[in-house]
Design a protein around this motif. Structure first.
Motif, mmCIF file in Angstrom:
data_model
loop_
_atom_site.group_PDB
_atom_site.id
_atom_site.type_symbol
_atom_site.label_atom_id
_atom_site.label_comp_id
_atom_site.label_asym_id
_atom_site.label_seq_id
_atom_site.Cartn_x
_atom_site.Cartn_y
_atom_site.Cartn_z
ATOM 1 N N SER A 64 22.119 15.347 13.319
ATOM 2 C CA SER A 64 20.776 15.548 13.862
ATOM 3 C C SER A 64 20.545 17.046 13.967
ATOM 4 O O SER A 64 21.276 17.742 14.673
ATOM 5 C CB SER A 64 20.674 14.885 15.234
ATOM 6 O OG SER A 64 19.390 15.088 15.770
ATOM 7 N N THR A 65 19.531 17.545 13.247
ATOM 8 C CA THR A 65 19.343 18.992 13.189
ATOM 9 C C THR A 65 17.909 19.362 12.843
ATOM 10 O O THR A 65 17.188 18.572 12.247
ATOM 11 C CB THR A 65 20.289 19.610 12.136
ATOM 12 O OG1 THR A 65 20.113 21.022 12.110
ATOM 13 C CG2 THR A 65 20.030 19.048 10.757
ATOM 14 N N ASN A 66 17.544 20.556 13.212
ATOM 15 C CA ASN A 66 16.279 21.139 12.740
ATOM 16 C C ASN A 66 16.587 22.406 11.933
ATOM 17 O O ASN A 66 15.769 23.285 11.784
ATOM 18 C CB ASN A 66 15.342 21.456 13.909
ATOM 19 C CG ASN A 66 15.933 22.457 14.884
ATOM 20 O OD1 ASN A 66 17.095 22.828 14.781
ATOM 21 N ND2 ASN A 66 15.146 22.875 15.837
ATOM 22 N N THR A 89 21.407 13.989 7.122
ATOM 23 C CA THR A 89 20.851 14.736 8.242
ATOM 24 C C THR A 89 19.507 14.138 8.640
ATOM 25 O O THR A 89 18.896 13.391 7.872
ATOM 26 C CB THR A 89 20.645 16.223 7.900
ATOM 27 O OG1 THR A 89 19.497 16.362 7.082
ATOM 28 C CG2 THR A 89 21.865 16.817 7.219
ATOM 29 N N SER A 90 19.060 14.513 9.806
ATOM 30 C CA SER A 90 17.751 14.050 10.269
ATOM 31 C C SER A 90 16.636 14.536 9.349
ATOM 32 O O SER A 90 15.571 13.925 9.284
ATOM 33 C CB SER A 90 17.507 14.491 11.711
ATOM 34 O OG SER A 90 17.779 15.868 11.858
ATOM 35 N N GLN A 91 16.897 15.610 8.604
ATOM 36 C CA GLN A 91 15.896 16.120 7.662
ATOM 37 C C GLN A 91 15.774 15.233 6.425
ATOM 38 O O GLN A 91 14.805 15.339 5.683
ATOM 39 C CB GLN A 91 16.257 17.552 7.241
ATOM 40 C CG GLN A 91 16.356 18.529 8.381
ATOM 41 C CD GLN A 91 15.036 18.748 9.087
ATOM 42 O OE1 GLN A 91 14.005 18.873 8.449
ATOM 43 N NE2 GLN A 91 15.061 18.781 10.402
ATOM 44 N N ASP A 103 13.523 9.150 16.010
ATOM 45 C CA ASP A 103 14.043 9.544 14.702
ATOM 46 C C ASP A 103 15.554 9.554 14.601
ATOM 47 O O ASP A 103 16.097 9.484 13.505
ATOM 48 C CB ASP A 103 13.469 10.884 14.261
ATOM 49 C CG ASP A 103 13.795 12.018 15.203
ATOM 50 O OD1 ASP A 103 14.302 11.764 16.309
ATOM 51 O OD2 ASP A 103 13.537 13.159 14.824
ATOM 52 N N ASN A 104 16.276 9.620 15.706
ATOM 53 C CA ASN A 104 17.738 9.573 15.629
ATOM 54 C C ASN A 104 18.260 8.152 15.533
ATOM 55 O O ASN A 104 19.446 7.947 15.310
ATOM 56 C CB ASN A 104 18.370 10.259 16.836
ATOM 57 C CG ASN A 104 18.257 11.745 16.725
ATOM 58 O OD1 ASN A 104 18.375 12.290 15.642
ATOM 59 N ND2 ASN A 104 18.004 12.414 17.819
#
Length: 114
Positions: A64-66, A89-91, A103-104
């Motif tokens: 999980s990342t931005n 990844t979350s992306q 979203d996770n």
């Protein structure tokens, strides 16, 4: 001033509890080190996790990342080189507006390792 972490960091049976120092300068550095981890440190932590749990089937990972795309691509590359079969990844998630709030937990994945 930094807010306290929530959710997973409060579960007492999980490693890496959130226990920041009380002074603001040390606390800021502690939070930064936990929130924006260098790729080498991520790889080392995951290597250690595999060493500590040799009987676990640790081949797939969700991050999980931005983080920026270039950073994520380098991280994925390094993890694939270490034998992780699936690195998501979350992306990588394609979410509808209804799914974005969680979203996770949910998502439609369009992901192809290189």
């Amino acid at each position: 001033m930094f807010a306290s972490f929530e959710g997973w960091n409060h579960l007492p049976f999980l490693p890496n509890q959130f226990n920041p120092p009380s002074d603001s300068v040390s606390r800021a550095q502690y939070v930064l080190n936990r929130c924006w981890i260098e790729i080498d440190n991520i790889v080392k932590r995951l290597d250690k996790l595999r060493e500590e749990h040799p009987d676990a089937d640790l081949n797939n990972i969700f991050i999980s990342t931005n983080g920026p795309a270039e950073w994520l691509e380098e991280l994925k590359k390094r993890l694939w080189e270490k034998g992780w079969q699936t690195v998501i990844t979350s992306q990588d998630l394609e979410l509808s507006w209804q799914e974005q709030g969680v979203d996770n937990a949910v998502g439609k994945l369009s992901f192809t390792p290189v």
